[in-house]
Design a protein around this motif. Structure first.
Motif, PDB file in Angstrom:
ATOM      1  N   PHE A 155    -157.952  29.757  10.959  1.00 15.65           N
ATOM      2  CA  PHE A 155    -158.297  28.672  12.594  1.00 15.65           C
ATOM      3  C   PHE A 155    -157.843  30.041  13.212  1.00 15.65           C
ATOM      4  N   ASN A 156    -157.607  31.145  13.046  1.00 17.63           N
ATOM      5  CA  ASN A 156    -156.954  32.634  13.835  1.00 17.63           C
ATOM      6  C   ASN A 156    -156.252  31.721  14.491  1.00 17.63           C
ATOM      7  N   THR A 157    -154.880  31.343  13.939  1.00 19.65           N
ATOM      8  CA  THR A 157    -154.137  31.170  14.603  1.00 19.65           C
ATOM      9  C   THR A 157    -152.739  31.948  14.624  1.00 19.65           C
ATOM     10  N   PRO A 158    -152.363  32.719  13.984  1.00 20.69           N
ATOM     11  CA  PRO A 158    -151.428  33.405  13.945  1.00 20.69           C
ATOM     12  C   PRO A 158    -150.226  33.263  14.571  1.00 20.69           C
ATOM     13  N   PHE A 159    -149.901  32.903  15.355  1.00 25.48           N
ATOM     14  CA  PHE A 159    -148.968  32.820  16.178  1.00 25.48           C
ATOM     15  C   PHE A 159    -148.776  31.262  15.040  1.00 25.48           C
ATOM     16  N   ALA A 160    -149.485  30.156  15.587  1.00 27.51           N
ATOM     17  CA  ALA A 160    -148.999  28.814  15.291  1.00 27.51           C
ATOM     18  C   ALA A 160    -148.822  29.164  13.607  1.00 27.51           C
ATOM     19  N   ALA A 161    -149.432  29.730  12.931  1.00 25.00           N
ATOM     20  CA  ALA A 161    -148.887  29.636  11.473  1.00 25.00           C
ATOM     21  C   ALA A 161    -147.421  29.735  11.287  1.00 25.00           C
ATOM     22  N   VAL A 162    -147.216  31.074  11.860  1.00 24.27           N
ATOM     23  CA  VAL A 162    -145.244  31.673  11.844  1.00 24.27           C
ATOM     24  C   VAL A 162    -145.153  30.215  12.460  1.00 24.27           C
ATOM     25  N   MET A 163    -145.074  29.462  13.191  1.00 30.94           N
ATOM     26  CA  MET A 163    -144.157  28.347  14.132  1.00 30.94           C
ATOM     27  C   MET A 163    -144.230  27.549  12.654  1.00 30.94           C
ATOM     28  N   LEU A 164    -145.241  27.040  12.333  1.00 32.36           N
ATOM     29  CA  LEU A 164    -145.257  26.013  11.592  1.00 32.36           C
ATOM     30  C   LEU A 164    -144.615  26.582  10.123  1.00 32.36           C
ATOM     31  N   ALA A 165    -144.730  28.050   9.914  1.00 30.20           N
ATOM     32  CA  ALA A 165    -143.621  28.288   8.814  1.00 30.20           C
ATOM     33  C   ALA A 165    -142.225  27.885   8.819  1.00 30.20           C
ATOM     34  N   VAL A 166    -141.489  28.325  10.269  1.00 33.63           N
ATOM     35  CA  VAL A 166    -140.346  29.016  10.776  1.00 33.63           C
ATOM     36  C   VAL A 166    -140.293  26.597  10.449  1.00 33.63           C
ATOM     37  N   GLU A 167    -141.142  25.935  11.163  1.00 29.22           N
ATOM     38  CA  GLU A 167    -140.332  24.683  11.713  1.00 29.22           C
ATOM     39  C   GLU A 167    -140.344  23.993  10.364  1.00 29.22           C
ATOM     40  N   LEU A 168    -141.381  23.446   9.964  1.00 33.15           N
ATOM     41  CA  LEU A 168    -141.783  23.370   8.592  1.00 33.15           C
ATOM     42  C   LEU A 168    -141.853  23.472   7.457  1.00 33.15           C
ATOM     43  N   LEU A 169    -141.780  24.549   6.908  1.00 33.44           N
ATOM     44  CA  LEU A 169    -140.880  25.211   5.148  1.00 33.44           C
ATOM     45  C   LEU A 169    -140.319  25.746   4.681  1.00 33.44           C
ATOM     46  N   LEU A 170    -140.080  27.150   5.727  1.00 31.24           N
ATOM     47  CA  LEU A 170    -138.286  27.998   5.376  1.00 31.24           C
ATOM     48  C   LEU A 170    -137.529  27.042   4.959  1.00 31.24           C
ATOM     49  N   PHE A 171    -137.517  25.982   6.172  1.00 34.33           N
ATOM     50  CA  PHE A 171    -136.132  26.146   6.222  1.00 34.33           C
ATOM     51  C   PHE A 171    -134.447  26.398   6.096  1.00 34.33           C
ATOM     52  N   GLU A 172    -134.825  27.547   6.785  1.00 37.30           N
ATOM     53  CA  GLU A 172    -134.133  28.980   7.260  1.00 37.30           C
ATOM     54  C   GLU A 172    -134.698  29.450   8.915  1.00 37.30           C
ATOM     55  N   TRP A 173    -133.320  29.631   9.342  1.00 36.36           N
ATOM     56  CA  TRP A 173    -134.186  31.007  10.376  1.00 36.36           C
ATOM     57  C   TRP A 173    -133.601  32.178  10.365  1.00 36.36           C
ATOM     58  N   ARG A 174    -134.304  33.173   9.094  1.00 37.87           N
ATOM     59  CA  ARG A 174    -133.651  34.345   8.838  1.00 37.87           C
ATOM     60  C   ARG A 174    -134.441  35.749   9.217  1.00 37.87           C
ATOM     61  N   PRO A 175    -133.958  37.276   9.019  1.00 32.33           N
ATOM     62  CA  PRO A 175    -134.933  38.257   9.050  1.00 32.33           C
ATOM     63  C   PRO A 175    -135.121  38.012   7.390  1.00 32.33           C
ATOM     64  N   ARG A 176    -134.769  37.387   6.457  1.00 24.27           N
ATOM     65  CA  ARG A 176    -135.648  38.073   5.627  1.00 24.27           C
ATOM     66  C   ARG A 176    -136.810  37.077   4.794  1.00 24.27           C
ATOM     67  N   SER A 177    -136.505  36.052   5.457  1.00 24.55           N
ATOM     68  CA  SER A 177    -138.441  35.032   5.629  1.00 24.55           C
ATOM     69  C   SER A 177    -139.275  35.474   6.403  1.00 24.55           C
ATOM     70  N   TYR A 178    -138.332  35.402   7.904  1.00 25.08           N
ATOM     71  CA  TYR A 178    -139.495  35.789   8.860  1.00 25.08           C
ATOM     72  C   TYR A 178    -140.523  37.186   8.830  1.00 25.08           C
ATOM     73  N   VAL A 179    -139.811  38.090   8.547  1.00 27.59           N
ATOM     74  CA  VAL A 179    -140.538  39.355   8.312  1.00 27.59           C
ATOM     75  C   VAL A 179    -142.182  39.831   7.901  1.00 27.59           C
ATOM     76  N   PRO A 180    -141.614  38.854   6.798  1.00 28.35           N
ATOM     77  CA  PRO A 180    -142.687  38.971   5.401  1.00 28.35           C
ATOM     78  C   PRO A 180    -143.437  38.239   5.650  1.00 28.35           C
ATOM     79  N   VAL A 181    -143.350  36.860   6.155  1.00 29.93           N
ATOM     80  CA  VAL A 181    -143.870  35.392   6.385  1.00 29.93           C
ATOM     81  C   VAL A 181    -145.096  36.063   8.243  1.00 29.93           C
TER      82      VAL A 181
END
Length: 614
Positions: free
Chosen positions: A189-215
């Motif tokens: 979709f050419n939506t990088p911000f939304a893709a990161v937010m979806l990862a945070v809100e739905l898939l990662l189940f955490e808010w940590r640098p160890r997962s956010y930075v690679p994603v």
């Protein structure tokens, strides 16, 4: 000798210099580097999936070889093509699911969540191949689905497979799985911000640098690679000025309520359909073909409801769609999408939600004040996403990046938040989590600060503890316990006893079981120093309850001596698993106990007899 003298709190200073806002280690950089190829491959796979969808659509509905994305309902096909194509596609998907992998059934996101939470983030290699192919067949033969759910599962499979070839932890595999999912979505979709937010809100189940930075790394790489292949512009450009009045902003809340209700109805239809298919006296392999019959009949009524429908979404957002088509899309698209998705076919939910939400807003545009081109479609689109996915941030940012209408951010927040609130109040689970719940599992999507992370061991530990001098015999030690005053309940329940020298210098710990065993086996005169564990697991008074709980779990103990951080031989207390629950108790108390903190005092004239009253 034994001692039960309490240790003064002033003797236990708190030093928090060893703690930080986040825990980040050099390992984060390693995983971020591994996310680079994952993002690149996910972008190429997203491009290939879109091309494959275009190829199948063109071949079936236009009888030509072309990979451009086209609408399956625009070729003026014979009625039997529109009716039979989804049925044949459903038959193929059923065979692929039965003899290939059942994981290809569904819209992808529940499967990705299940792999993360229950499968150690391990995805079968065949899923990485069969999922995009089955989805391309479903959409290319007229299925009213989107490509984002399949690419989320496929991208996740790529990240998981990449991780499985390396020696990584389950958390690191999860990070690369989500990195692949988010990267595929960003590339689609050419939506990088939304893709990161979806990862945070739905898939990662955490808010940590160890997962956010690679994603974020994978998403950025995928987006950069996407641009020369699929373009860098917004998917649905909308032009024209907006004139948002306070009345329009108020009506955005009304739009959110209606969008939330539509989201609830759509979700209920999906799982009502799934329940209905389960009652059929046929194998589930045939269900997608039966769902194809529903799709074909809907396509005969409203051909524009077939396929991904990007052209229809664009028309809704620029205000060029007719009222008749709006009503047709709103009814027919909702029905064929929800009922066929319940059949277990392969396809995503975002693009259908774009179309259905846009149709709702386009209908409202004929009732509400004119604000600007596609305004109400945009607000309703964000609202339906917020209600269906229970991810309001993702819904708003998706709509922003899809259209570039940053001047509508406040109305979209109002609509998405209202829909999210209504959906959360009236429906326990979303379309993304209900399938997981039906398999007997539960997950929560609420995030808050762990109360065990806030409180320190020094706030809950026991200072009035019973300890033994090292030369005390086992029999004498047991006698001390039996002679403890009944009023000292905590001391009698202590069960773990530090062995000390020179008052507070810990040399080990001994349990009541060890003492009783020694006496029973005829070693009553052995000194406790010979019985004790000389290298006990210890913690510090300035350590958080969470870290202490983790240490207890890792070492299979439920009690730990507390020692001074500067002098590891100096005993300062004892902490048990039960004491750690004090953090939870305080959290529950703050959530449930109401109190009035401030009172208003009103001054009164002196002739009333009182100067003031509360």
């Amino acid at each position: 000798m034994s001692s039960t003298q309490p240790i003064a709190p002033n003797d236990v200073p708190r030093d928090v210099h060893h703690l930080g806002d986040f825990r980040a280690t050099p390992r984060m950089v390693v995983i971020a580097a591994l996310a680079i190829p994952v993002g690149a491959i996910a972008a190429v796979v997203a491009w290939a999936l879109l091309r494959l969808i275009g190829l199948i659509t063109n071949a079936i509905f236009y009888q030509r070889i072309d990979t451009a994305l086209v609408a399956p309902g625009g070729g003026h096909d014979h009625w039997y093509v529109v009716l039979l194509a989804p049925i044949i596609g459903g038959l193929v998907i059923g065979v692929m699911a039965r003899y290939g992998s059942e994981k290809i059934r569904g819209h992808g996101m529940p499967e990705a969540i299940e792999a993360i939470l229950l499968g150690g983030s391990k995805v079968q290699p065949r899923v990485a191949v069969l999922k995009p192919v089955s989805s391309a067949i479903a959409i290319g033969t007229g299925g009213p689905f989107g490509a984002e759910g399949p690419i989320i599962m496929t991208g996740g499979a790529i990240g998981s497979l990449f991780a499985q070839f390396l020696r990584l932890t389950a958390d690191e595999r999860k990070t690369l799985l989500v990195a692949g999912s988010a990267a595929g979505m960003a590339a689609t979709f050419n939506t990088p911000f939304a893709a990161v937010m979806l990862a945070v809100e739905l898939l990662l189940f955490e808010w940590r640098p160890r997962s956010y930075v690679p994603v974020a790394t994978a998403v950025c790489v995928a987006t950069v690679i996407r641009h020369p292949m699929l373009g860098s512009g917004v998917l649905f450009p909308v032009h024209g000025a907006l004139h948002v009045s306070p009345l329009a902003e108020l009506l955005c809340a009304v739009t959110g309520i209606v969008a939330g209700l539509l989201a609830i109805v759509s979700t209920m239809l999906v799982y009502a359909a799934e329940d209905g298919f389960r009652r059929l006296p046929v194998h589930w392999m045939w269900w997608p073909a039966i769902g194809g019959i529903i799709i074909g009949l809907g396509g005969l009524i409203v051909p524009e409801a077939l396929g991904v429908g990007y052209n229809i979404i664009g028309a809704e957002l620029d205000g060029s769609i007719s009222i008749g088509l709006v009503v047709g899309i709103l009814i027919v698209k909702t029905l064929i999408w929800s009922l066929s998705l319940g059949s277990g076919t392969s396809g995503g939910i975002l693009a259908p939600m774009f179309m259905i939400g846009g149709a709702l807003g386009a209908l409202e545009a004929h009732i509400f004040p004119d604000v600007g081109p596609g305004f109400w479609a945009l607000v309703a689109l964000a609202g339906v996403l917020g209600g269906v996915m229970r991810s309001p941030f993702t819904g708003v940012i998706f709509a922003l990046e899809l259209t570039g209408r940053f001047d509508a951010i406040l109305p979209m927040i109002i609509g998405a938040s209202t829909a999210f609130a209504l959906s959360s109040l009236l429906l326990k689970r979303s379309v993304l989590t209900e399938k997981i719940a039906r398999r007997g599992y539960h997950l929560t999507r609420e995030y808050d600060v762990d109360p065990l992370e806030i409180y320190f061991v020094g706030e809950v530990m026991q200072r009035d503890i019973l300890s033994y001098e090292s030369d005390l015999s086992a029999a004498e030690a047991l006698e001390v316990i039996s002679g403890t005053e009944p009023a000292k309940v905590e001391t009698r329940r202590q069960m773990l006893y530090p062995v000390v020298e020179d008052g507070d210098k810990i040399v080990g710990v001994v349990t009541r079981t060890q003492l009783e065993t020694a006496v029973h086996e005829g070693s009553a005169n052995r000194p406790v120093q010979e019985l004790c564990i000389t290298a006990p697991i210890v913690t510090h008074s300035d350590q958080t309850l969470r870290e202490t709980a983790n240490a207890m779990a890792a070492n299979a103990v439920d009690k730990m001596p507390v020692v001074d951080r500067e002098d590891s031989t100096r005993l300062v207390g004892l902490v048990s698993l039960t004491m750690l629950l004090e953090g939870r108790v305080r959290d529950v108390r703050e959530a449930q106990e109401s109190e009035r903190v401030l009172r208003l005092r009103v001054a009164r004239p002196s002739w009333f007899g009182r100067q003031d009253r509360p």
